[in-house]
Write an enzyme that holds these catalytic residues in place. Sequence first.
Site, PDB file in Angstrom:
ATOM      1  N   LYS A  23       0.842  -1.189   0.000  1.00  0.00           N
ATOM      2  CA  LYS A  23       0.000   0.000   0.000  1.00  0.00           C
ATOM      3  C   LYS A  23       0.873   1.233   0.000  1.00  0.00           C
ATOM      4  O   LYS A  23       1.961   1.243   0.594  1.00  0.00           O
ATOM      5  CB  LYS A  23      -0.907   0.017   1.245  1.00  0.00           C
ATOM      6  CG  LYS A  23      -1.699   1.311   1.413  1.00  0.00           C
ATOM      7  CD  LYS A  23      -2.476   1.340   2.728  1.00  0.00           C
ATOM      8  CE  LYS A  23      -3.162   2.683   2.916  1.00  0.00           C
ATOM      9  NZ  LYS A  23      -3.948   2.759   4.155  1.00  0.00           N
ATOM     10  N   GLU A  49      -8.873  11.638  12.918  1.00  0.00           N
ATOM     11  CA  GLU A  49      -8.085  10.435  13.249  1.00  0.00           C
ATOM     12  C   GLU A  49      -7.154  10.634  14.433  1.00  0.00           C
ATOM     13  O   GLU A  49      -6.184  11.398  14.367  1.00  0.00           O
ATOM     14  CB  GLU A  49      -7.294   9.985  12.030  1.00  0.00           C
ATOM     15  CG  GLU A  49      -6.556   8.672  12.238  1.00  0.00           C
ATOM     16  CD  GLU A  49      -6.007   8.082  10.953  1.00  0.00           C
ATOM     17  OE1 GLU A  49      -5.349   7.032  11.024  1.00  0.00           O
ATOM     18  OE2 GLU A  49      -6.232   8.678   9.879  1.00  0.00           O
ATOM     19  N   GLY A  97      -9.844   3.352   4.578  1.00  0.00           N
ATOM     20  CA  GLY A  97     -11.019   2.932   3.836  1.00  0.00           C
ATOM     21  C   GLY A  97     -12.139   3.914   4.102  1.00  0.00           C
ATOM     22  O   GLY A  97     -12.509   4.149   5.256  1.00  0.00           O
ATOM     23  N   GLU A 156      -7.187  -2.740   2.757  1.00  0.00           N
ATOM     24  CA  GLU A 156      -6.420  -1.528   3.040  1.00  0.00           C
ATOM     25  C   GLU A 156      -6.364  -1.262   4.541  1.00  0.00           C
ATOM     26  O   GLU A 156      -5.314  -0.904   5.088  1.00  0.00           O
ATOM     27  CB  GLU A 156      -7.048  -0.342   2.311  1.00  0.00           C
ATOM     28  CG  GLU A 156      -6.334   0.983   2.566  1.00  0.00           C
ATOM     29  CD  GLU A 156      -7.057   2.167   1.950  1.00  0.00           C
ATOM     30  OE1 GLU A 156      -6.755   3.307   2.365  1.00  0.00           O
ATOM     31  OE2 GLU A 156      -7.922   1.957   1.082  1.00  0.00           O
ATOM     32  N   GLY A 199      -5.289  13.022   0.971  1.00  0.00           N
ATOM     33  CA  GLY A 199      -4.626  11.843   0.426  1.00  0.00           C
ATOM     34  C   GLY A 199      -5.562  10.650   0.371  1.00  0.00           C
ATOM     35  O   GLY A 199      -6.661  10.666   0.935  1.00  0.00           O
TER      36      GLY A 199
END
Length: 402
Positions: free
Chosen positions: A156, A205, A222, A249, A370
């Site tokens: 990834k 986050e 995700g 992911e 991103g």
Amino acid sequence: METVTKGLVQCRPQSQIDPLGLDELSPGSGFFFTSPFRSLSTEGCLTKVTAPAFDGDALDGSFQQAIAAAFSQARAAGITRPVVCGAIPFDKRQPSALFIPQRTRWFERAAVMATLATPDRQLAEIVSKTELPGQQQFMQMVSDAVQATADKRLSKVVLSRLLEIKTHGPVASSALIGRMMAQNPSGFHFHVPLEQGALIGASPELLLRKQGDQFYSNPLAGSARRESNPQQDRAVSQRLLDSAKDRYEHQIVTQGMQQVLAERCRHLHMPTSPELLSTPTLWHLSTPIDGEVLNGQENALSLACLLHPTPALCGSPTTVARELIARLEPFDRGLFGGIVGWCDDAGNGEWVVTIRCGTIVADRVRLFAGAGIVPDSSPESEWRETGVKLDTMLRAFGFNQI
């Protein structure tokens, strides 16, 4: 004059300031950070810490020594419980943007949201927007990254893009923070003063929160755009939860974090399946993590530096992903994709991932977003996903679409 020694920059002392009342909290001047855990606002600067955090996870490393020296200087100056706050770049080899404030005010976010969250406050008018890179170049970057995962050296990589905005007159960062708080009430809101301008954002986050010997993390990987129709929105969330591509992911992120945390923990709890977390614009796959440190000398910064950058912001393996990012992205991320937060001299603190964010310098605003690229990624889908993420910041300017 400022002096630099072993990563420390000493700031000019300021005169003593009277205690700050809640009605005087200023989200657009010093460091400002809101969280469901603890929120703070600062004034003044005693000492800057510019030491790169490349060895920040090492308890006896140069970065931790610089932090300890800054705390010692603060206590000698009469600050009884010093706090270091600010931001660390995506590339930990670059200088940190940290400092110890002269004064820190802690507050309960719920108590001031109604006062500080101002969705209708006027901002400077946007006169131009420039995408960096443009759509075709970004989609080619995604195609190149998907191809790079084919040789199995890379599982990834996270690729990002910028939106550069010019406004008619300077932007009032306090007004922008107020709008972001109103539109994203459950996020982590931050304002970091920089040498030029400021870094602002509303990150969803949590990278690392530490209180005593206990720590918590909540990685996200995700995502899917939310729908205004409740039934359609529920269907979107369920598709995300069932998506093999997004779960793969997400698993890369959680497995990577588990590997680096395991040796530093007495106890580590990590659910085997992700759950859903929502923002006003996106659904995310989320895994709440908690644990207990093995070494009592660990602090919030040492654990944050151990995790940063996670596969959620860089990729896996980290070194290979970082090299590909440097080759494909036509800009230096700087503080974008880094971490922002605080740590006190007892080792407690909280650090969030620097996403849904931007920098402001006078009439220039630069926004960042991103997306995680894996073998099943679609260039067009990743372009749309980053657009939705940029929309969080554009909405703060009163724009709903890119």
